[in-house]
Design a protein around this motif. Structure first.
Motif, mmCIF file in Angstrom:
data_model
loop_
_atom_site.group_PDB
_atom_site.id
_atom_site.type_symbol
_atom_site.label_atom_id
_atom_site.label_comp_id
_atom_site.label_asym_id
_atom_site.label_seq_id
_atom_site.Cartn_x
_atom_site.Cartn_y
_atom_site.Cartn_z
ATOM 1 N N LEU A 43 -2.826 -9.189 2.448
ATOM 2 C CA LEU A 43 -4.243 -8.977 2.127
ATOM 3 C C LEU A 43 -5.115 -10.148 2.547
ATOM 4 O O LEU A 43 -6.255 -10.265 2.114
ATOM 5 C CB LEU A 43 -4.449 -8.696 0.641
ATOM 6 N N LEU A 83 -7.672 -1.897 -10.586
ATOM 7 C CA LEU A 83 -7.545 -0.451 -10.414
ATOM 8 C C LEU A 83 -8.544 0.319 -11.267
ATOM 9 O O LEU A 83 -8.908 1.449 -10.921
ATOM 10 C CB LEU A 83 -6.111 -0.004 -10.727
ATOM 11 N N LEU A 132 -15.018 2.470 1.214
ATOM 12 C CA LEU A 132 -15.203 1.837 -0.098
ATOM 13 C C LEU A 132 -16.509 2.269 -0.772
ATOM 14 O O LEU A 132 -16.692 2.020 -1.968
ATOM 15 C CB LEU A 132 -15.193 0.307 0.042
ATOM 16 N N LEU A 184 -6.781 -4.848 -3.718
ATOM 17 C CA LEU A 184 -5.422 -4.698 -3.214
ATOM 18 C C LEU A 184 -5.259 -3.347 -2.534
ATOM 19 O O LEU A 184 -4.926 -3.245 -1.364
ATOM 20 C CB LEU A 184 -4.449 -4.796 -4.393
ATOM 21 N N ALA A 185 -5.542 -2.341 -3.310
ATOM 22 C CA ALA A 185 -5.336 -1.002 -2.771
ATOM 23 C C ALA A 185 -6.388 -0.637 -1.742
ATOM 24 O O ALA A 185 -6.209 0.307 -0.973
ATOM 25 C CB ALA A 185 -5.336 0.016 -3.897
ATOM 26 N N ALA A 186 -7.451 -1.396 -1.711
ATOM 27 C CA ALA A 186 -8.468 -1.137 -0.703
ATOM 28 C C ALA A 186 -7.956 -1.483 0.676
ATOM 29 O O ALA A 186 -8.429 -0.962 1.672
ATOM 30 C CB ALA A 186 -9.718 -1.938 -1.008
ATOM 31 N N PHE A 198 -6.330 2.984 -6.178
ATOM 32 C CA PHE A 198 -7.591 2.235 -6.170
ATOM 33 C C PHE A 198 -8.787 3.156 -5.967
ATOM 34 O O PHE A 198 -9.849 2.960 -6.564
ATOM 35 C CB PHE A 198 -7.552 1.180 -5.061
ATOM 36 N N LEU A 222 -4.324 -2.089 1.504
ATOM 37 C CA LEU A 222 -3.031 -1.474 1.791
ATOM 38 C C LEU A 222 -2.937 -0.211 0.969
ATOM 39 O O LEU A 222 -3.406 -0.163 -0.162
ATOM 40 C CB LEU A 222 -1.891 -2.415 1.378
#
Lengths: 305, 305
Positions: free
Chosen positions: A230, A182, A203, B11-13, B283, B15
């Protein structure tokens, strides 16, 4: 019985064939094949071996070109990790459908089992973007939804906010990035991902891209998708082993791959882009007159001996 | 030793997690997870069994929703082919990296070996586009490079030229199209392709799209790429056998897959799109404020018993 063509279908959709019929009002666009056949040696470049990684899988070799212009500190760390053999015996441990594969140390989260990262730095700044000034940015003619301007910088799909703003690499198919947690500065380049799906441009400017796969994407994109959330491949039996990742400059010249990549700052490249914007082979009935940044595959070749 | 997170990266990318920290100036966008958790039964729809194909591979089932609003004659032919078992024992015979898989009769070009197409029509008109009028077109807020307007029609990514012009389905990931030869009207829906790579929007209005994969893309996208030109799998040993393709309406109701798909014409869908335009989980440091049509994956679910 009347038959439709089957194995020939989409032929021209994939490769640009010489136009069988040129419409009377068609602009003088050449096909992709015509553009590439007319290219000269000066239209091609050989990536710097100090920026080239060979990722050896059981199925073959993936070649990655690193981008120190965009991520100098990550690239330097990746060179150290490769020289010290960090990835030798590591694995692809994630295959997330329509998104990414990810590789490195499957046990990186477990202090008891994690691979040592040797003399690599254990903390790096985020390298999400850089100043656009001093970059040779070659813009595309078409608008981009994600950024004020899209184009190429020395072979890498990129975007920028004008000549005095920020510039960054774009998350196109084959882009290689440094996985992070994070925190923005939580990547060191040991855990890397490669885009295998629809370009996740959201991204951009959120994660450090370090380079691009220039050969062997088909070995990464076909990795069976992970069953866990994931796309994680939690069962070690599903891991795809990495025999080694080697920096090309560490090998004798004669052991290096003789790969050439089409330059992105030439008139030939402009003609190539135009051939993708307006397909002139016989398959296409209505050329799009547009192309998105990530729809432009940059040609590479192995020179003939 | 300081470790970077590895298995948790991105991860947050992938979900949308609940935002751990909301910036003081952040708009009140919800995360994707929050939007979906707040959805009601009316936000979901069950595809019509008469428009649903089950494609059974050894690895599992792929579910395709057909789009008769866009390609009525192809869809009707596909229903006939499925009812008569045309694809039972057929194969995926092409896997072209960053482009498509294609399936049907590997011997369709060989009159001696071709499968009979039964009572299906052997000639159909091209159905590349249709009038936009009378379509419930739900536009996206963001501009599209390939078309004047992009959006969704009853669950299908689409584009149009204004309300009085043409409308067509878009070649996004998972789009199913009817392979053709050089002639616009040379497809009958027997040889089908599915987009597995960066959206090839240049094919829009150049080929008849017939539907979209709503489940099981990961079984198609991971098919090893064909070594022959265009990703062809010429060696029969590389073919991926198709056990059967069945029209759901031919099965008793209790044998049908209980799949629901998020409607694309609701306030919930608008909120879902906004959650993809501006990711609000922890994220993302810089939400994009934009999303391309083909970056919007339409959620599906299996209702709990």
């Amino acid at each position: 019985m009347p038959r439709q063509p089957a194995l020939a279908v989409l032929l021209a959709a994939a490769l640009a064939l010489p136009a069988a019929v040129a419409g009377a009002d068609a602009p003088p666009t050449r096909t992709t094949q015509e553009v590439l056949e007319a290219s000269t040696p000066a239209d091609w470049r050989t990536p710097d071996p100090a920026n080239t990684l060979y990722m050896d899988l059981d199925a073959g070799r993936v070649v990655i070109e690193l981008a120190p212009d965009f991520a100098p500190q990550h690239v330097e760390n990746i060179r150290i990790l490769a020289r010290e053999g960090f990835w030798n015996g590591a694995a692809i441990y994630r295959s997330h459908d329509n998104f990414v594969v990810q590789f490195g140390d499957p046990h990186a989260d477990d202090p008891e089992r994690a691979r040592p990262t040797g003399s690599a730095r254990t903390r790096l700044p985020a390298e999400f973007e850089r100043p656009a000034r001093d970059l040779d940015f070659h813009p595309l003619p078409d608008r981009d939804g994600w950024a004020p301007e899209a184009g190429f910088v020395a072979g890498f799909p990129a975007a920028r906010e004008g000549t005095d703003g920020a510039a960054w690499m774009a998350h196109c198919y084959g882009a290689v990035g440094a996985g992070r947690g994070l925190e923005a500065d939580s990547s060191i380049g040991a855990e890397l991902y490669v885009v295998t799906g629809q370009s996740p441009r959201q991204l951009d400017r959120n994660i450090t891209l370090v380079g691009r796969v220039i050969r062997g994407m088909e070995l990464l994109s076909a990795v069976p998708r992970g069953p866990e959330p994931l796309g994680m491949l939690e069962d070690p039996a599903r891991h795809v082993p990495i025999r080694a990742i080697t920096l090309a400059s560490e090998l004798p010249a004669e052991q290096r791959e003789p790969i050439e990549v089409l330059r992105t700052d030439t008139a030939t490249f402009d003609a190539y882009v135009e051939s993708r914007r307006n397909r002139r082979d016989a398959f296409y009935k209505r050329p799009a007159g547009h192309v998105d940044l990530c729809n432009i595959a940059i040609p590479s070749r192995t020179p003939r001996d």
